[in-house]
Design a protein around this motif. Sequence first.
Motif, short mmCIF file in Angstrom:
data_model
loop_
_atom_site.label_atom_id
_atom_site.label_comp_id
_atom_site.label_asym_id
_atom_site.label_seq_id
_atom_site.Cartn_x
_atom_site.Cartn_y
_atom_site.Cartn_z
N PRO A 54 6.22 43.20 101.89
CA PRO A 54 7.06 42.03 101.44
C PRO A 54 7.73 42.19 100.24
N PRO A 55 8.55 41.49 99.66
CA PRO A 55 8.94 41.43 98.57
C PRO A 55 8.18 40.85 97.46
N ASP A 56 8.37 41.48 96.20
CA ASP A 56 7.45 41.14 95.09
C ASP A 56 7.09 39.80 94.90
N PRO A 57 6.09 39.22 94.70
CA PRO A 57 5.51 37.94 94.60
C PRO A 57 6.16 37.23 93.71
N ARG A 58 6.75 37.51 92.65
CA ARG A 58 7.47 36.89 91.75
C ARG A 58 8.88 36.62 92.17
N SER A 59 9.47 37.55 93.02
CA SER A 59 10.64 37.04 93.53
C SER A 59 10.62 36.19 94.54
N VAL A 60 9.53 36.02 95.48
CA VAL A 60 8.98 35.11 96.36
C VAL A 60 9.00 33.70 95.64
N ALA A 61 8.23 33.94 94.53
CA ALA A 61 8.07 32.39 93.83
C ALA A 61 9.42 32.19 93.41
N ILE A 62 10.22 32.78 92.75
CA ILE A 62 11.69 32.20 92.29
C ILE A 62 12.36 31.77 93.36
N LYS A 84 11.24 30.69 96.22
CA LYS A 84 10.67 29.28 96.81
C LYS A 84 11.02 28.12 95.84
N LYS A 85 11.09 28.38 94.37
CA LYS A 85 11.41 27.26 93.42
C LYS A 85 12.96 26.50 93.71
N TYR A 86 13.79 27.49 94.48
CA TYR A 86 15.00 27.06 94.65
C TYR A 86 15.00 26.80 96.47
N LYS A 87 13.85 26.73 97.08
CA LYS A 87 13.72 26.16 98.35
C LYS A 87 14.28 27.18 99.41
N ILE A 88 14.08 28.57 98.84
CA ILE A 88 14.60 29.80 99.77
C ILE A 88 13.37 30.51 99.92
N ASP A 89 13.26 30.72 101.34
CA ASP A 89 12.04 31.48 101.72
C ASP A 89 12.28 32.93 102.34
N ILE A 90 11.60 33.83 101.12
CA ILE A 90 12.11 35.37 101.63
C ILE A 90 10.68 36.27 101.88
#
Length: 110
Positions: A47-55, A57-63
């Motif tokens: 999966p993508p790096d957890p930091r990328s997932v978190a950022i 998610k902060k903008y309501k985008i689920d990767i």
Amino acid sequence: MKTRVLMVCLGNICRSPLAEGILKSKADAERIEVDSAGTAGYHVGNPPDPRSVAIAKKYKIDISTQRCRRFSRADFDRFDHILVMDRANYRDVISLAENEAQREKVRLLL
């Protein structure tokens, strides 16, 4: 017919998954298909790096459901536009192009 766009970075865990997620969130899914890939195979299947997932998610985008994959020559046939994140990625992708039509699909994102 959908326009197909591929976002490409080195490992497909940070920049290109975010770019894929952002474009998907902005584009009409009926008209545009978006994917991402990396020029190196370091993280294939991850999966993508957890930091990328978190950022994202902060903008309501689920990767979080994306999985890393490596860019291949077949991507030239599958995608209409190949957007690379930096000059090194550009060189790597261009080196795999077999003709001018394939090279014309490749652009730096910025």
